[in-house]
Design a protein around this motif. Structure first.
Motif, PDB file in Angstrom:
ATOM      1  N   ARG A 279      -2.015  -5.878  -8.666  1.00 61.20           N
ATOM      2  CA  ARG A 279      -1.665  -6.393  -7.007  1.00 61.20           C
ATOM      3  C   ARG A 279      -2.181  -4.477  -6.311  1.00 61.20           C
ATOM      4  O   ARG A 279      -1.896  -3.879  -6.209  1.00 61.20           O
ATOM      5  CB  ARG A 279      -0.426  -6.504  -6.716  1.00 61.20           C
ATOM      6  CG  ARG A 279      -0.119  -7.447  -7.607  1.00 61.20           C
ATOM      7  CD  ARG A 279       1.571  -8.274  -7.797  1.00 61.20           C
ATOM      8  NE  ARG A 279       1.889  -7.263  -7.492  1.00 61.20           N
ATOM      9  CZ  ARG A 279       3.566  -6.726  -7.970  1.00 61.20           C
ATOM     10  NH1 ARG A 279       4.286  -8.021  -7.606  1.00 61.20           N
ATOM     11  NH2 ARG A 279       3.667  -6.059  -8.521  1.00 61.20           N
ATOM     12  N   ALA A 280      -3.037  -5.201  -5.009  1.00 62.84           N
ATOM     13  CA  ALA A 280      -3.379  -4.068  -3.974  1.00 62.84           C
ATOM     14  C   ALA A 280      -2.414  -4.119  -2.482  1.00 62.84           C
ATOM     15  O   ALA A 280      -2.195  -5.770  -2.210  1.00 62.84           O
ATOM     16  CB  ALA A 280      -4.783  -4.317  -3.697  1.00 62.84           C
ATOM     17  N   LEU A 281      -2.172  -3.282  -2.320  1.00 60.40           N
ATOM     18  CA  LEU A 281      -1.818  -3.061  -0.878  1.00 60.40           C
ATOM     19  C   LEU A 281      -2.936  -3.766   0.183  1.00 60.40           C
ATOM     20  O   LEU A 281      -4.415  -3.405   0.453  1.00 60.40           O
ATOM     21  CB  LEU A 281      -0.906  -2.043   0.128  1.00 60.40           C
ATOM     22  CG  LEU A 281      -0.697  -2.307   0.388  1.00 60.40           C
ATOM     23  CD1 LEU A 281       0.923  -2.801   0.878  1.00 60.40           C
ATOM     24  CD2 LEU A 281      -0.407  -0.602   1.689  1.00 60.40           C
ATOM     25  N   LYS A 282      -2.657  -5.491   0.965  1.00 59.17           N
ATOM     26  CA  LYS A 282      -3.402  -6.350   1.572  1.00 59.17           C
ATOM     27  C   LYS A 282      -3.987  -5.359   3.054  1.00 59.17           C
ATOM     28  O   LYS A 282      -3.127  -4.317   3.628  1.00 59.17           O
ATOM     29  CB  LYS A 282      -3.030  -7.243   2.456  1.00 59.17           C
ATOM     30  CG  LYS A 282      -3.799  -8.582   2.196  1.00 59.17           C
ATOM     31  CD  LYS A 282      -3.095  -9.596   2.952  1.00 59.17           C
ATOM     32  CE  LYS A 282      -3.196 -10.534   1.218  1.00 59.17           C
ATOM     33  NZ  LYS A 282      -2.556 -12.350   2.046  1.00 59.17           N
ATOM     34  N   LYS A 283      -5.004  -4.406   3.560  1.00 58.63           N
ATOM     35  CA  LYS A 283      -5.989  -4.473   4.101  1.00 58.63           C
ATOM     36  C   LYS A 283      -5.329  -4.451   5.319  1.00 58.63           C
ATOM     37  O   LYS A 283      -5.120  -5.364   5.761  1.00 58.63           O
ATOM     38  CB  LYS A 283      -7.334  -3.702   4.289  1.00 58.63           C
ATOM     39  CG  LYS A 283      -7.821  -3.303   3.631  1.00 58.63           C
ATOM     40  CD  LYS A 283      -8.468  -2.672   3.923  1.00 58.63           C
ATOM     41  CE  LYS A 283      -9.448  -1.818   2.213  1.00 58.63           C
ATOM     42  NZ  LYS A 283      -9.713  -0.666   2.611  1.00 58.63           N
ATOM     43  N   GLY A 284      -5.027  -3.308   6.476  1.00 54.62           N
ATOM     44  CA  GLY A 284      -4.253  -3.523   7.284  1.00 54.62           C
ATOM     45  C   GLY A 284      -2.911  -4.021   7.382  1.00 54.62           C
ATOM     46  O   GLY A 284      -2.631  -4.306   8.310  1.00 54.62           O
ATOM     47  N   THR A 285      -1.959  -3.913   6.616  1.00 48.83           N
ATOM     48  CA  THR A 285      -0.368  -4.068   6.173  1.00 48.83           C
ATOM     49  C   THR A 285       0.354  -3.347   5.617  1.00 48.83           C
ATOM     50  O   THR A 285      -0.371  -2.294   5.104  1.00 48.83           O
ATOM     51  CB  THR A 285      -0.804  -6.098   5.161  1.00 48.83           C
ATOM     52  OG1 THR A 285      -0.494  -5.263   4.573  1.00 48.83           O
ATOM     53  CG2 THR A 285      -1.533  -6.830   6.150  1.00 48.83           C
ATOM     54  N   SER A 286       1.263  -2.839   5.857  1.00 49.27           N
ATOM     55  CA  SER A 286       2.090  -2.029   4.610  1.00 49.27           C
ATOM     56  C   SER A 286       3.198  -2.774   4.137  1.00 49.27           C
ATOM     57  O   SER A 286       3.786  -2.365   3.427  1.00 49.27           O
ATOM     58  CB  SER A 286       3.110  -1.181   6.008  1.00 49.27           C
ATOM     59  OG  SER A 286       3.337  -2.165   7.264  1.00 49.27           O
ATOM     60  N   LYS A 287       2.991  -3.984   4.145  1.00 49.73           N
ATOM     61  CA  LYS A 287       4.232  -4.804   3.367  1.00 49.73           C
ATOM     62  C   LYS A 287       3.409  -5.970   1.943  1.00 49.73           C
ATOM     63  O   LYS A 287       4.371  -6.547   1.322  1.00 49.73           O
ATOM     64  CB  LYS A 287       5.194  -5.038   3.788  1.00 49.73           C
ATOM     65  CG  LYS A 287       5.685  -3.629   4.481  1.00 49.73           C
ATOM     66  CD  LYS A 287       7.672  -4.534   5.197  1.00 49.73           C
ATOM     67  CE  LYS A 287       8.664  -3.494   5.345  1.00 49.73           C
ATOM     68  NZ  LYS A 287       9.185  -3.876   6.255  1.00 49.73           N
ATOM     69  N   GLU A 288       2.360  -6.221   2.161  1.00 49.16           N
ATOM     70  CA  GLU A 288       1.599  -7.301   1.549  1.00 49.16           C
ATOM     71  C   GLU A 288       0.880  -7.251   0.569  1.00 49.16           C
ATOM     72  O   GLU A 288       0.102  -6.414   1.202  1.00 49.16           O
ATOM     73  CB  GLU A 288       1.793  -8.064   2.726  1.00 49.16           C
ATOM     74  CG  GLU A 288       1.672  -9.439   2.364  1.00 49.16           C
ATOM     75  CD  GLU A 288       0.649 -10.296   3.048  1.00 49.16           C
ATOM     76  OE1 GLU A 288      -0.202 -11.404   3.551  1.00 49.16           O
ATOM     77  OE2 GLU A 288       0.728 -10.319   4.739  1.00 49.16           O
ATOM     78  N   LEU A 289       1.135  -7.599  -0.559  1.00 48.43           N
ATOM     79  CA  LEU A 289       0.296  -7.353  -1.442  1.00 48.43           C
ATOM     80  C   LEU A 289      -0.550  -8.461  -1.767  1.00 48.43           C
ATOM     81  O   LEU A 289      -0.368  -9.702  -1.396  1.00 48.43           O
ATOM     82  CB  LEU A 289       0.937  -6.888  -2.975  1.00 48.43           C
ATOM     83  CG  LEU A 289       2.035  -6.036  -2.767  1.00 48.43           C
ATOM     84  CD1 LEU A 289       2.875  -5.891  -4.089  1.00 48.43           C
ATOM     85  CD2 LEU A 289       1.539  -4.825  -2.801  1.00 48.43           C
ATOM     86  N   GLU A 290      -1.723  -8.159  -3.007  1.00 47.13           N
ATOM     87  CA  GLU A 290      -2.625  -9.049  -2.530  1.00 47.13           C
ATOM     88  C   GLU A 290      -3.088  -8.831  -4.218  1.00 47.13           C
ATOM     89  O   GLU A 290      -2.961  -7.999  -4.786  1.00 47.13           O
ATOM     90  CB  GLU A 290      -3.665  -9.226  -2.410  1.00 47.13           C
ATOM     91  CG  GLU A 290      -4.512  -8.229  -2.009  1.00 47.13           C
ATOM     92  CD  GLU A 290      -5.417  -8.139  -1.567  1.00 47.13           C
ATOM     93  OE1 GLU A 290      -5.821  -9.704  -0.574  1.00 47.13           O
ATOM     94  OE2 GLU A 290      -6.315  -7.386  -0.575  1.00 47.13           O
ATOM     95  N   PHE A 291      -2.834 -10.013  -4.900  1.00 44.91           N
ATOM     96  CA  PHE A 291      -3.072 -10.290  -6.389  1.00 44.91           C
ATOM     97  C   PHE A 291      -5.057  -9.934  -6.331  1.00 44.91           C
ATOM     98  O   PHE A 291      -5.642 -10.709  -6.281  1.00 44.91           O
ATOM     99  CB  PHE A 291      -3.053 -11.195  -6.911  1.00 44.91           C
ATOM    100  CG  PHE A 291      -1.385 -11.607  -7.511  1.00 44.91           C
ATOM    101  CD1 PHE A 291      -0.475 -12.030  -6.333  1.00 44.91           C
ATOM    102  CD2 PHE A 291      -0.595 -11.333  -8.128  1.00 44.91           C
ATOM    103  CE1 PHE A 291       1.001 -11.757  -6.246  1.00 44.91           C
ATOM    104  CE2 PHE A 291       0.546 -11.422  -8.420  1.00 44.91           C
ATOM    105  CZ  PHE A 291       1.687 -11.697  -8.006  1.00 44.91           C
ATOM    106  N   ILE A 292      -4.960  -8.619  -7.310  1.00 40.94           N
ATOM    107  CA  ILE A 292      -6.829  -8.765  -7.518  1.00 40.94           C
ATOM    108  C   ILE A 292      -7.244  -8.671  -9.301  1.00 40.94           C
ATOM    109  O   ILE A 292      -8.581  -8.418  -9.367  1.00 40.94           O
ATOM    110  CB  ILE A 292      -7.183  -7.594  -7.321  1.00 40.94           C
ATOM    111  CG1 ILE A 292      -6.206  -6.254  -8.400  1.00 40.94           C
ATOM    112  CG2 ILE A 292      -6.486  -6.877  -5.570  1.00 40.94           C
ATOM    113  CD1 ILE A 292      -6.298  -4.498  -7.972  1.00 40.94           C
ATOM    114  N   ALA A 293      -6.082  -9.243  -9.632  1.00 42.51           N
ATOM    115  CA  ALA A 293      -6.046  -9.999 -11.296  1.00 42.51           C
ATOM    116  C   ALA A 293      -6.011 -11.644 -11.517  1.00 42.51           C
ATOM    117  O   ALA A 293      -5.281 -11.419 -10.457  1.00 42.51           O
ATOM    118  CB  ALA A 293      -6.160  -8.812 -12.333  1.00 42.51           C
TER     119      ALA A 293
END
Lengths: 137, 137
Positions: free
Chosen positions: B111-125
């Motif tokens: 998971r990576a921190l979503k661009k422009g946010t400080s609390k939201e993760l996006e799954f990258i795998a």
């Protein structure tokens, strides 16, 4: 309170700082994949990193915030911040210029344990800059 | 007593364990460069890793030696052990099969921190195996 399920499978970023208020952060070259260094962040360092887009760590030796490159000029532009399953470790994918390690190498990991030994290191990299020219203090 | 000069520029492997007797160890896929996980080793875990050629860590949660893959079968064959400038962090270049993370992903950093946010993760795998089938206990 975040559950194990939320921490591991959720999409809320809830980084876990240790008893000293720190989380390990690994800087990895976004282009080459080379691991450049490992350091620690406290909450303020992480917030600054997110806000500014440049890596700021917390120096345990100096007990203060440390913007990478503030002295050497070798900053780290943060392309992506990854977090691990239990959210107690970060990987920063960074874009860098030459010479990330204060000893003069591109990566702090410039030595490897020699095969078949348990105490002998071999150098696996060449210095890419002269630290004496950069660190004047 | 090792000097800063010896530690940073020397060829003697003098890993520095912290107050808890631990040193962080980052496992990196020797082929792809992907950072797979970060964990800790004590002296015994490091010695076993060097002797056997397979990564053994120290589990802080269970307070015991933990051979990676002892339960899941997803072992890490250690190709190279790198140490950083101040010798307080290791990188293990490892050869692995699919599924290094107990949640089901190849890497723990899925998971990576979503661009422009400080609390939201996006799954990258994507998951590469079903952990329920492997961890039966």
């Amino acid at each position: 309170m975040a559950t194990k399920q939320n921490i591991e499978e959720g999409s809320e970023f809830t980084p876990k700082f240790d008893d000293n208020g720190l989380i390990p952060a690994i800087a990895q070259d976004a282009k080459t994949g080379e691991v450049l260094m490992a350091a620690y962040m406290n909450r303020a360092a992480l917030d600054l990193t997110i806000q500014t887009g440049y890596a700021t760590y917390f120096s345990r030796a100096r007990q203060k915030l440390w913007k990478k490159g503030e002295e050497s000029g070798h900053v780290q532009k943060v392309e992506q911040i990854l977090v691990d399953c239990d959210q107690d470790c970060l990987v920063l994918k960074v874009t860098v210029d030459a010479g990330q390690c204060h000893v003069g190498y591109q990566s702090c990991f410039y030595r490897a344990l020699k095969k078949g030994t348990s105490k002998e290191l071999e150098f696996i990299a060449e210095k890419v800059y002269n630290p004496k020219k950069i660190y004047k203090k």
